[in-house]
Design a protein around this motif. Structure first.
Motif, PDB file in Angstrom:
ATOM      1  N   TRP A   8       0.836  -1.199   0.000  1.00 44.53           N
ATOM      2  CA  TRP A   8       0.000   0.000   0.000  1.00 44.53           C
ATOM      3  C   TRP A   8       0.871   1.248   0.000  1.00 44.53           C
ATOM      4  O   TRP A   8       0.621   2.182  -0.741  1.00 44.53           O
ATOM      5  N   GLN A  10       3.930   1.495  -1.077  1.00 45.32           N
ATOM      6  CA  GLN A  10       4.544   1.570  -2.405  1.00 45.32           C
ATOM      7  C   GLN A  10       3.552   2.146  -3.408  1.00 45.32           C
ATOM      8  O   GLN A  10       3.917   2.953  -4.249  1.00 45.32           O
ATOM      9  N   GLY A  11       2.298   1.737  -3.307  1.00 48.37           N
ATOM     10  CA  GLY A  11       1.272   2.274  -4.195  1.00 48.37           C
ATOM     11  C   GLY A  11       1.070   3.756  -3.984  1.00 48.37           C
ATOM     12  O   GLY A  11       0.882   4.517  -4.930  1.00 48.37           O
ATOM     13  N   ALA A  14       3.764   5.654  -5.708  1.00 46.14           N
ATOM     14  CA  ALA A  14       3.911   5.382  -7.138  1.00 46.14           C
ATOM     15  C   ALA A  14       3.820   6.682  -7.927  1.00 46.14           C
ATOM     16  O   ALA A  14       3.106   7.607  -7.524  1.00 46.14           O
ATOM     17  N   ILE A  17       0.431   9.076  -8.447  1.00 48.23           N
ATOM     18  CA  ILE A  17      -0.628   8.929  -7.443  1.00 48.23           C
ATOM     19  C   ILE A  17      -0.775  10.213  -6.624  1.00 48.23           C
ATOM     20  O   ILE A  17      -1.868  10.761  -6.501  1.00 48.23           O
ATOM     21  N   ALA A  68      -3.651   4.513  -4.342  1.00 50.75           N
ATOM     22  CA  ALA A  68      -2.730   3.525  -3.790  1.00 50.75           C
ATOM     23  C   ALA A  68      -3.378   2.153  -3.721  1.00 50.75           C
ATOM     24  O   ALA A  68      -2.759   1.143  -4.034  1.00 50.75           O
ATOM     25  N   ARG A  69      -4.633   2.115  -3.352  1.00 54.51           N
ATOM     26  CA  ARG A  69      -5.363   0.843  -3.274  1.00 54.51           C
ATOM     27  C   ARG A  69      -5.507   0.217  -4.660  1.00 54.51           C
ATOM     28  O   ARG A  69      -5.323  -0.977  -4.834  1.00 54.51           O
ATOM     29  N   VAL A  71      -3.548   0.621  -7.244  1.00 56.93           N
ATOM     30  CA  VAL A  71      -2.246   0.143  -7.718  1.00 56.93           C
ATOM     31  C   VAL A  71      -1.861  -1.146  -7.026  1.00 56.93           C
ATOM     32  O   VAL A  71      -1.349  -2.064  -7.647  1.00 56.93           O
ATOM     33  N   THR A  72      -2.123  -1.259  -5.709  1.00 65.40           N
ATOM     34  CA  THR A  72      -1.716  -2.469  -5.005  1.00 65.40           C
ATOM     35  C   THR A  72      -2.627  -3.639  -5.315  1.00 65.40           C
ATOM     36  O   THR A  72      -2.190  -4.779  -5.300  1.00 65.40           O
ATOM     37  N   PRO A  76       0.554  -1.809 -11.108  1.00 63.63           N
ATOM     38  CA  PRO A  76       0.781  -0.600 -11.880  1.00 63.63           C
ATOM     39  C   PRO A  76       0.384  -0.737 -13.340  1.00 63.63           C
ATOM     40  O   PRO A  76       0.062   0.234 -13.997  1.00 63.63           O
TER      41      PRO A  76
END
Length: 101
Positions: A8, A10-11, A14, A17, A68-69, A71-72, A76
């Protein structure tokens, strides 16, 4: 669970974001300020800074969390992340459709 938290975060960091969350915050927060404080501004009473900041902070947090959610969960590239028990990949769905038809 630590793996999910790392994913999360990391997302959240990203590319794109946070910038997207800022853009959403500027648009939605400005509209919220006009709706919530418009009559006061027109009456010349001035802007309540605390409310203005909250009107921008809330959409920023929602957009950042949602991005973020996404992406995770989706990855990506927009594809399902392998190994997540709650998701079915497109391949497994298409395999079931082929086998049933």
């Amino acid at each position: 669970m630590d793996k999910q938290k790392g994913g999360w975060f990391q997302g959240l960091t990203a590319p794109g974001i946070l910038w997207n969350a800022v853009k959403v915050s500027l648009v939605v927060g400005t509209v919220l300020n006009l709706v919530n404080q418009g009559p006061q501004l027109l009456a010349g009473q001035g802007l309540q800074v605390g409310r203005a900041l909250l009107n921008h902070l809330v959409p920023f947090c929602v957009a950042a969390y949602s991005g973020a959610r996404a992406v995770t969960v989706r990855g990506p590239s927009g594809r399902d992340v392998p190994g997540d028990e709650n998701l079915e990949t497109r391949a497994s769905v298409s395999d079931r459709v082929r086998s049933s038809g």
